[in-house]
Design a protein around this motif. Structure first.
Motif, short mmCIF file in Angstrom:
data_model
loop_
_atom_site.label_atom_id
_atom_site.label_comp_id
_atom_site.label_asym_id
_atom_site.label_seq_id
_atom_site.Cartn_x
_atom_site.Cartn_y
_atom_site.Cartn_z
N ASP A 1 13.53 10.31 10.74
CA ASP A 1 13.22 8.82 11.11
C ASP A 1 12.04 8.04 11.50
O ASP A 1 11.88 6.12 11.30
CB ASP A 1 14.08 8.74 12.06
N GLY A 2 10.86 8.53 11.99
CA GLY A 2 9.84 8.26 12.44
C GLY A 2 8.81 7.39 10.98
O GLY A 2 8.49 7.06 12.03
N ALA A 3 9.18 8.27 10.07
CA ALA A 3 8.08 7.98 9.59
C ALA A 3 8.45 7.25 8.49
O ALA A 3 7.99 6.15 7.73
CB ALA A 3 8.17 9.39 7.97
N VAL A 4 10.07 6.69 8.24
CA VAL A 4 10.46 5.49 7.35
C VAL A 4 11.15 4.52 8.42
O VAL A 4 10.68 3.27 8.13
CB VAL A 4 11.85 6.41 7.23
N SER A 5 10.65 4.39 10.14
CA SER A 5 10.62 3.43 10.62
C SER A 5 9.24 3.42 10.74
O SER A 5 9.10 2.02 11.06
CB SER A 5 10.89 4.18 12.87
N THR A 6 8.05 3.18 11.04
CA THR A 6 6.91 3.18 10.96
C THR A 6 6.39 2.30 9.65
O THR A 6 6.49 1.27 8.97
CB THR A 6 6.20 4.04 10.67
N MET A 7 7.52 2.55 8.03
CA MET A 7 7.42 2.54 6.99
C MET A 7 7.70 0.65 7.30
O MET A 7 7.71 -0.74 6.99
CB MET A 7 7.91 2.91 5.73
N ARG A 8 8.93 1.16 7.77
CA ARG A 8 10.14 -0.54 8.18
C ARG A 8 9.50 -1.63 8.67
O ARG A 8 9.07 -2.30 8.90
CB ARG A 8 11.76 0.36 8.71
N THR A 9 8.66 -1.18 10.22
CA THR A 9 7.87 -1.94 11.08
C THR A 9 6.48 -2.06 10.60
O THR A 9 6.38 -3.87 11.00
CB THR A 9 8.41 -1.24 12.64
N TYR A 10 6.39 -1.52 10.36
CA TYR A 10 3.86 -1.83 9.40
C TYR A 10 4.74 -1.94 8.21
O TYR A 10 3.75 -1.68 7.30
CB TYR A 10 3.54 -1.13 10.37
N TRP A 11 5.77 -2.41 7.89
CA TRP A 11 5.69 -2.55 6.16
C TRP A 11 4.73 -3.25 5.41
O TRP A 11 4.10 -2.96 4.18
CB TRP A 11 6.92 -3.47 5.92
N ARG A 12 4.65 -4.48 6.30
CA ARG A 12 2.96 -5.34 4.94
C ARG A 12 1.84 -4.16 5.11
O ARG A 12 0.86 -3.49 3.93
CB ARG A 12 2.78 -6.41 6.53
N THR A 13 1.29 -3.05 6.61
CA THR A 13 0.36 -3.29 5.99
C THR A 13 0.62 -1.10 5.28
O THR A 13 -0.03 -0.64 4.44
CB THR A 13 -0.20 -1.88 7.44
#
Length: 321
Positions: free
Chosen positions: A14-26
């Motif tokens: 979930d942390g890997a997916v959340s990182t991608m979702r929260t900082y999706w631009r970068t």
């Protein structure tokens, strides 16, 4: 992105997916840029430089031994060139996304430029690490197969083939065991700014006593990433074959011509698949590294202090440094 305590399997994923979702631009920006860069080079090489006529000789039952040898050599060279380009792209994506994920643990966003400035000094070392690990795997497989190959070359028969297969299996088991022990060397190298040898030693230390857990989480993340990639890539591949001159039938039979239409359409699918899978695989590896340090070195206390420090922003140290 994660609770600052020992993590469960679901929390790591979930942390890997959340990182991608929260900082999706970068995250998606880095993944998309690297995927486009590598895929454009691969498509141009396949369309302009690399020779795909070798597949005709391999599929021809009347081909001579010399023709089969030349075709096999051409295929090996072509695959090696494409693999090298893909490896460079993987190294770049891993280096940049490692920094992004480590900052996300503290809730600190990072731009692509900042991630590159932080990762740039270690990129060549990361490339060397990955190449070294690949050479170790190849050496183990070859060492396991050598006795069987010698028996096949001298005596022939089914015994030589069986011994070769058994040696390949034994070498593969040892290779998997070693690769799991070294699987956390990449984030250790990037975040602790260490050399290749010390990073491999750090990984061995962190994995010791948790081999099966690390193996299971890495395997699960790989399966999920490959399933997601397949869902995207396979339809694009069939669409590319349909739009190509020989259709899906020619593609399935291996007689289709890999023209520009096929290469471009299938390349678009590969870009989209890589854009999604890069953050998952690299994110899980980084979070697994942080989790092992929390369990063994109480890194959560250091992370808690770092997360509560005001004014450190993007210039602060990343976890592990």
């Amino acid at each position: 992105m994660i609770p600052l305590r020992p993590l469960g399997v679901g929390e790591i994923l979930d942390g890997a997916v959340s990182t991608m979702r929260t900082y999706w631009r970068t995250v998606l920006g880095i993944s998309l840029t690297v995927a486009i860069f590598t895929e454009v080079i691969v498509v141009l090489l396949q369309g302009l430089v690399l020779d795909d006529t070798s597949s005709e000789a391999l599929n021809d039952p009347d081909a001579t031994l010399s023709e089969l040898g030349d075709a096999l050599a051409d295929t090996t060279i072509n695959s090696g060139v494409i693999f090298l380009i893909s490896l460079i792209g993987t190294v770049l994506a891993t280096a940049l996304l490692t920094t992004v994920t480590s900052r996300a643990v503290l809730g600190r966003p990072v731009t692509t430029g900042e991630a590159w400035r932080d990762a740039r000094p270690q990129v060549l070392k990361l490339f060397g690490l990955i190449v070294l690990l690949l050479l170790i795997v190849a050496g183990l497989l070859m060492a396991g197969m050598t006795p069987g190959l010698l028996v096949t070359a001298t005596a022939g028969g089914e015994a030589g083939v069986a011994l070769t297969a058994l040696g390949f299996l034994a070498g593969g088991v040892v290779a998997i065991w070693l690769m799991v022990r070294f699987s956390l060397a990449s984030p250790a190298l990037m975040l602790e700014k260490q050399g290749i040898k010390k990073a491999m030693g750090r990984s061995v230390k962190l994995v010791r006593g948790s081999w099966w857990r690390v193996f299971g989480i890495q395997l699960l993340a790989t399966v999920i990433a490959n399933i997601v990639a397949s869902i995207i890539v396979i339809p694009f591949t069939f669409l590319a074959a349909t739009l190509g001159g020989d259709g899906v039938g020619g593609f399935l039979e291996g007689t289709g011509d890999l023209g520009w239409t096929f290469l471009i359409v299938s390349g678009i699918g590969s870009v989209i698949g890589s854009m999604i899978t890069f953050p998952i695989t690299s994110g899980v590896t980084v979070l697994l590294y942080i989790d092992q340090r929390i369990r063994r070195e109480a890194l959560d206390l250091e992370l808690t202090r770092a997360a509560g420090t005001r004014g450190s922003g993007t210039s602060g140290a990343v976890p592990g440094s």
